[in-house]
Design an enzyme around this catalytic site. Structure first.
Site, short mmCIF file in Angstrom:
data_model
loop_
_atom_site.label_atom_id
_atom_site.label_comp_id
_atom_site.label_asym_id
_atom_site.label_seq_id
_atom_site.Cartn_x
_atom_site.Cartn_y
_atom_site.Cartn_z
N HIS A 1 17.82 24.14 53.38
CA HIS A 1 18.25 23.77 54.73
C HIS A 1 19.44 24.59 55.22
O HIS A 1 20.16 24.16 56.11
CB HIS A 1 18.58 22.28 54.78
CG HIS A 1 17.37 21.43 54.54
ND1 HIS A 1 17.46 20.11 54.15
CD2 HIS A 1 16.05 21.69 54.62
CE1 HIS A 1 16.23 19.60 54.01
NE2 HIS A 1 15.37 20.55 54.27
N CYS B 1 24.71 33.19 66.00
CA CYS B 1 24.53 32.85 67.42
C CYS B 1 23.14 32.26 67.65
O CYS B 1 22.19 32.56 66.92
CB CYS B 1 24.77 34.06 68.31
SG CYS B 1 23.41 35.22 68.38
C1 BV8 Z 1 10.00 20.98 59.81
C2 BV8 Z 1 20.43 20.45 57.42
C3 BV8 Z 1 8.16 22.12 60.74
C4 BV8 Z 1 21.19 20.05 58.64
C5 BV8 Z 1 18.62 18.81 57.24
C6 BV8 Z 1 8.92 15.41 64.54
C7 BV8 Z 1 9.26 16.68 65.05
C8 BV8 Z 1 9.59 17.72 64.21
C9 BV8 Z 1 9.58 17.54 62.83
C10 BV8 Z 1 9.26 16.28 62.37
C11 BV8 Z 1 8.92 15.23 63.18
N1 BV8 Z 1 8.65 14.15 62.39
C12 BV8 Z 1 8.82 14.48 61.11
C13 BV8 Z 1 9.19 15.76 61.08
C14 BV8 Z 1 9.49 16.51 59.95
C15 BV8 Z 1 11.01 16.40 59.75
C16 BV8 Z 1 11.26 15.19 58.87
O1 BV8 Z 1 10.99 15.23 57.70
N2 BV8 Z 1 11.76 14.11 59.47
C17 BV8 Z 1 12.00 12.91 58.68
C18 BV8 Z 1 13.25 12.21 59.19
C19 BV8 Z 1 10.77 12.03 58.77
N3 BV8 Z 1 11.38 17.62 59.07
C20 BV8 Z 1 11.79 18.67 59.78
O2 BV8 Z 1 11.98 18.65 60.98
C21 BV8 Z 1 11.96 19.93 58.98
N4 BV8 Z 1 11.31 21.02 59.63
O3 BV8 Z 1 9.28 20.07 59.48
O4 BV8 Z 1 9.53 22.12 60.44
C22 BV8 Z 1 8.00 21.54 62.10
C23 BV8 Z 1 8.66 22.14 63.15
C24 BV8 Z 1 8.45 21.63 64.44
C25 BV8 Z 1 7.61 20.53 64.64
C26 BV8 Z 1 7.00 19.92 63.54
C27 BV8 Z 1 7.19 20.43 62.27
C28 BV8 Z 1 13.44 20.28 58.87
C29 BV8 Z 1 14.12 19.26 57.98
C30 BV8 Z 1 15.54 19.74 57.66
C31 BV8 Z 1 16.54 19.02 58.53
N5 BV8 Z 1 17.89 19.42 58.13
N6 BV8 Z 1 19.81 19.27 56.82
C32 BV8 Z 1 22.43 19.28 58.30
O5 BV8 Z 1 22.73 19.07 57.12
O6 BV8 Z 1 23.11 18.86 59.26
S1 BV8 Z 1 18.00 17.39 56.56
C33 BV8 Z 1 19.31 16.52 55.97
O7 BV8 Z 1 18.87 15.20 55.92
C34 BV8 Z 1 19.68 16.85 54.57
O8 BV8 Z 1 19.63 18.22 54.32
C35 BV8 Z 1 18.69 16.10 53.77
O9 BV8 Z 1 17.53 16.84 53.57
C36 BV8 Z 1 18.37 14.95 54.67
C37 BV8 Z 1 19.04 13.71 54.14
O10 BV8 Z 1 18.31 13.41 53.03
P1 BV8 Z 1 19.03 13.28 51.60
O11 BV8 Z 1 19.57 14.56 51.15
O12 BV8 Z 1 18.03 12.61 50.77
O13 BV8 Z 1 20.24 12.36 51.85
P2 BV8 Z 1 20.15 10.87 52.20
O14 BV8 Z 1 21.45 10.56 52.79
O15 BV8 Z 1 18.89 10.61 52.94
O16 BV8 Z 1 19.98 10.12 50.80
C38 BV8 Z 1 20.99 10.24 49.83
C39 BV8 Z 1 20.42 9.71 48.55
O17 BV8 Z 1 21.40 9.89 47.53
C40 BV8 Z 1 20.10 8.23 48.59
O18 BV8 Z 1 18.83 8.01 48.04
C41 BV8 Z 1 21.18 7.59 47.72
O19 BV8 Z 1 20.71 6.47 47.01
C42 BV8 Z 1 21.48 8.72 46.76
N7 BV8 Z 1 22.84 8.70 46.20
C43 BV8 Z 1 23.97 8.26 46.77
N8 BV8 Z 1 25.01 8.46 45.91
C44 BV8 Z 1 24.49 9.06 44.80
C45 BV8 Z 1 23.11 9.21 44.98
N9 BV8 Z 1 22.32 9.78 44.05
C46 BV8 Z 1 22.91 10.20 42.91
N10 BV8 Z 1 24.24 10.09 42.68
C47 BV8 Z 1 25.05 9.52 43.59
N11 BV8 Z 1 26.36 9.40 43.34
#
Ligand code: BV8
Length: 266
Positions: free
Chosen positions: A129, A137
Site C-alpha cells: 500500500h 504530485c
Molecule cells: C483495489 C494505505 C482495484 C492508505 C490502505 C469499492 C470501490 C473500490 C474498491 C473497492 C470497493 N469495495 C471494495 C473494494 C476493494 C477495497 C477494499 O478492500 N475495501 C474494503 C474496505 C472492503 N480495496 C481497494 O480499494 C484496494 N484497491 O481494490 O483496486 C479496484 C480499483 C477501483 C475499483 C475497484 C477495484 C486498495 C486497498 C488499499 C487501501 N489503502 N492503506 C493509508 O494507510 O492511509 S488500506 C489500510 O486499511 C491499511 O493499509 C490496511 O490494509 C487497512 C486496515 O487493515 P489492517 O491493516 O488489517 O488494520 P485494521 O485496523 O483493519 O486491523 C488491525 C488488526 O490488528 C486487528 O485485527 C487487530 O485485532 C489487530 N491488532 C491490534 N493490536 C495488535 C494486533 N495484532 C497483533 N498485535 C497487536 N498488538
C-alpha cells in the site's frame, strides 16, 4: 490438514507454531496495522482521536476525499507521517527481522505505510500500500522533497493545504494506495508469486478485510502452505487459518524467535 486454530479451540502456544515453521524453507509474513500498534501507531480499526475523531480513516484514505477536502486529507497524512517518524520498531518488528536471517527465503509483505519493518532491519519488504515517506504530485507522480514536506507547519486545526509540485504545479499527495486505487504492479507480482510458492504464511496484525491483500492467505492455502495467524482478536481469517495464535505481535514474535533459535542450537 488439521485445523487446530479455529476460534473455538484452546489457545495455542509457540511450540505448535514452531513445529510448523521448523520444517519450512520459504516463509512469508503478511502484516497489517496491528503490527505497528505496540509502537504507538494507531490501527485503522482504532477509533480516530483528537482532530480526526469525527472521521473514519477509510473515508479519508481515498482520492475522492483528497479532491473534496485536500487540506484535511493532507493534514491527516502529515500528522500520520510525523507519528510514524516518532515511533520506534518494537521487539516484534525486530524478531521478524531476525527470523528473516534464519531462512534462505523469507519475505515481509506489509499493508503498512510506516516503514517500521525496514527500520527494524528487515531487508526484504514488499509495501503493498505504498509508503508515507513517498510524497508525490497528484497529476504526474513527480516525487516531492520529503524535507520540504517535513518543514510544513500544521496549524491547530490540523488542516494543511497540499504544497504544489515544483515541476507541474499539481497538488502533492502521500505516496500511499488509497481505496479505489490499484496496488503497485511490481509489489503485487512479487507478493503473489512468493505466496504462491511458500511453505508457511504468517498473517500478523491484520483484520483481513481489505482486498486484494486479504486474498493472499487463500493463495497460500491453495498451494498447500500452512497459514498461521497472530492476532489477539478473531478475524475474518481465523476460522480458515491452520493456526490462530491469539497473542500480540510484540509478545508472539520474540517467543517464536526464541523457540526457533533454541531448536536450531539444540
Ligand atoms: C483495489 C494505505 C482495484 C492508505 C490502505 C469499492 C470501490 C473500490 C474498491 C473497492 C470497493 N469495495 C471494495 C473494494 C476493494 C477495497 C477494499 O478492500 N475495501 C474494503 C474496505 C472492503 N480495496 C481497494 O480499494 C484496494 N484497491 O481494490 O483496486 C479496484 C480499483 C477501483 C475499483 C475497484 C477495484 C486498495 C486497498 C488499499 C487501501 N489503502 N492503506 C493509508 O494507510 O492511509 S488500506 C489500510 O486499511 C491499511 O493499509 C490496511 O490494509 C487497512 C486496515 O487493515 P489492517 O491493516 O488489517 O488494520 P485494521 O485496523 O483493519 O486491523 C488491525 C488488526 O490488528 C486487528 O485485527 C487487530 O485485532 C489487530 N491488532 C491490534 N493490536 C495488535 C494486533 N495484532 C497483533 N498485535 C497487536 N498488538
Amino acid at each position: 490438514m488439521e485445523s487446530c486454530g479455529a476460534v473455538d479451540t484452546p489457545r495455542l502456544s509457540a511450540e505448535l507454531v514452531v513445529e510448523l515453521l521448523a520444517g519450512a524453507r520459504r516463509v512469508a509474513a503478511l502484516t497489517g496495522a496491528g503490527m505497528s500498534q505496540e509502537s504507538g501507531v494507531p490501527t485503522f480499526r482504532d477509533a480516530q482521536t483528537g482532530l480526526w475523531s469525527r472521521y473514519d480513516a477509510a473515508e479519508l484514505a481515498s482520492p475522492q476525499a483528497f479532491r473534496r477536502h485536500p487540506d484535511r486529507v493532507f493534514g491527516w497524512y502529515l500528522e500520520r507521517w510525523r507519528t510514524a517518524c516518532r515511533a520506534e520498531p518494537h521487539a516484534g518488528h525486530r524478531a521478524l527481522a531476525a527470523l528473516e536471517t534464519m531462512y534462505d527465503d523469507f519475505l515481509v509483505i506489509t499493508q503498512n505505510v510506516d516503514g517500521l519493518h525496514q527500520r527494524a532491519g528487515s531487508r526484504d519488504v514488499v509495501e503493498l500500500h505504498g509508503s508515507l515517506e513517498a510524497f508525490r504530485c497528484a497529476d504526474a507522480g513527480h516525487p516531492a522533497d520529503p524535507a520540504s514536506v517535513a518543514a510544513l507547519e500544521a496549524p491547530a486545526s490540523g488542516l494543511v493545504p497540499p504544497p504544489r509540485c515544483a515541476v507541474c504545479g499539481s497538488p502533492v499527495r502521500p505516496g500511499v494506495v488509497w481505496f479505489g486505487e490499484l496496488l503497485p504492479q511490481p509489489a503485487v507480482e512479487r507478493a503473489w508469486h512468493w505466496v504462491g510458492r511458500c511453505d508457511v504464511l504468517l498473517v500478523i496484525g491484520t483484520s483481513s478485510l481489505v482486498y486484494p491483500a486479504a486474498h493472499l492467505p487463500a493463495i497460500a492455502r491453495a498451494v498447500g502452505a500452512r497459514v498461521i495467524e497472530i492476532n489477539p482478536q478473531a478475524t475474518a481469517l481465523s476460522e480458515r487459518a491452520d493456526v490462530w495464535w491469539d497473542e500480540r505481535a510484540g509478545t508472539a514474535l520474540p517467543a517464536l524467535l526464541e523457540h526457533l533459535s533454541r531448536g536450531r542450537s539444540a
